[in-house]
Design an enzyme around this catalytic site. Structure first.
Site, short mmCIF file in Angstrom:
data_model
loop_
_atom_site.label_atom_id
_atom_site.label_comp_id
_atom_site.label_asym_id
_atom_site.label_seq_id
_atom_site.Cartn_x
_atom_site.Cartn_y
_atom_site.Cartn_z
N GLU A 133 -36.00 -40.29 -48.52
CA GLU A 133 -35.73 -39.56 -49.77
C GLU A 133 -34.47 -40.09 -50.45
OE1 GLU A 133 -35.37 -35.48 -48.65
OE2 GLU A 133 -37.45 -35.36 -47.95
N VAL A 134 -33.49 -40.47 -49.66
CA VAL A 134 -32.21 -40.95 -50.21
C VAL A 134 -32.10 -42.44 -49.91
CG1 VAL A 134 -29.71 -40.72 -50.15
CG2 VAL A 134 -31.14 -38.67 -49.87
N ASP A 173 -26.51 -32.53 -42.01
CA ASP A 173 -27.62 -32.51 -42.96
C ASP A 173 -27.74 -31.10 -43.56
OD1 ASP A 173 -30.43 -34.43 -43.22
OD2 ASP A 173 -30.50 -32.36 -43.95
N ILE A 174 -27.98 -31.03 -44.87
CA ILE A 174 -28.08 -29.70 -45.52
C ILE A 174 -29.35 -28.95 -45.13
CG2 ILE A 174 -26.62 -29.63 -47.57
CD1 ILE A 174 -29.01 -30.78 -49.13
N HIS A 219 -30.38 -40.48 -38.92
CA HIS A 219 -30.39 -39.07 -38.53
C HIS A 219 -30.06 -39.00 -37.04
CE1 HIS A 219 -32.76 -37.60 -42.11
NE2 HIS A 219 -33.05 -38.89 -42.16
N HIS A 271 -29.14 -44.60 -43.92
CA HIS A 271 -28.56 -43.53 -43.09
C HIS A 271 -29.40 -43.35 -41.84
CE1 HIS A 271 -31.46 -41.66 -45.85
NE2 HIS A 271 -31.73 -40.80 -44.87
N ASN A 294 -35.50 -43.39 -41.56
CA ASN A 294 -36.73 -43.34 -42.36
C ASN A 294 -36.64 -44.45 -43.40
OD1 ASN A 294 -37.59 -40.99 -41.00
ND2 ASN A 294 -36.43 -39.70 -42.39
P1 AMP Z 1 -34.36 -39.24 -45.62
O1 AMP Z 1 -35.68 -38.56 -45.79
O2 AMP Z 1 -34.29 -40.04 -44.35
O3 AMP Z 1 -33.95 -40.05 -46.84
O4 AMP Z 1 -33.33 -38.08 -45.40
C1 AMP Z 1 -32.43 -37.64 -46.37
C2 AMP Z 1 -31.73 -36.45 -45.76
O5 AMP Z 1 -30.58 -36.19 -46.52
C3 AMP Z 1 -32.56 -35.17 -45.72
O6 AMP Z 1 -32.68 -34.73 -44.37
C4 AMP Z 1 -31.76 -34.20 -46.58
O7 AMP Z 1 -31.81 -32.89 -46.09
C5 AMP Z 1 -30.38 -34.80 -46.52
N1 AMP Z 1 -29.50 -34.53 -47.66
C6 AMP Z 1 -29.77 -34.71 -48.97
N2 AMP Z 1 -28.70 -34.40 -49.71
C7 AMP Z 1 -27.72 -34.04 -48.86
C8 AMP Z 1 -26.36 -33.62 -49.02
N3 AMP Z 1 -25.79 -33.51 -50.23
N4 AMP Z 1 -25.65 -33.30 -47.92
C9 AMP Z 1 -26.21 -33.40 -46.69
N5 AMP Z 1 -27.48 -33.81 -46.47
C10 AMP Z 1 -28.22 -34.12 -47.53
#
Ligand code: AMP
Length: 111
Positions: free
Chosen positions: A95-96, A30-31, A102, A100, A87
């Site tokens: 957010e994405v 994760d970034i 974690h 996925h 999430n």
């Molecule tokens: P969520 O809130 O569960 O959707 O988590 C999305 C996660 O993706 C967050 O913890 C971000 O830091 C991570 N994230 C977003 N873009 C990237 C990326 N390009 N590479 C790695 N992690 C990412």
């Protein structure tokens, strides 16, 4: 071309710090890590949220659990343990919108 950032990682359009990859899944760091080790595990198949999982995905997501085992062994997290989080949607803090999980660990989690 997909607008999904994780599909772009799958397609190699944007880089990721990968831990492991096979035909069906990718694990990458994760970034914005929220623990000493914070890895995301995704299916390459675009499934937007937990609630979009279909009957046809059940075997794939069963194998995802075995892939998570391999990732945690690779990162030496398997013996002391780790946490797996999904999430889901707005209230879950998603957010994405590409399914996925974690994987958090590498230390005793205080939260
Ligand atoms: P969520 O809130 O569960 O959707 O988590 C999305 C996660 O993706 C967050 O913890 C971000 O830091 C991570 N994230 C977003 N873009 C990237 C990326 N390009 N590479 C790695 N992690 C990412």
């Amino acid at each position: 071309m997909s607008d999904c950032i994780f599909c772009k990682i799958v397609d190699g359009e944007i880089p990721a710090n990968k831990v492991m990859e096979d035909e069906e899944f990718i694990a990458f760091h994760d970034i914005h890590p929220k623990a000493k080790v914070h890895v995301l595990v995704i299916p390459k198949k675009h499934i937007p949220t937990f609630m979009d999982i279909q009957e046809e995905d059940v075997a794939l997501l069963g194998r995802l659990h075995l892939f998570i085992q391999k990732v945690t062994k690779e990162l030496n997290m398997d013996e002391k343990g780790f946490r797996v989080i999904n999430n889901c949607k707005d209230h879950g803090g998603q957010e994405v919108y590409h399914l996925h999980y974690h994987i958090l660990g590498g230390e005793k989690l205080a939260f």
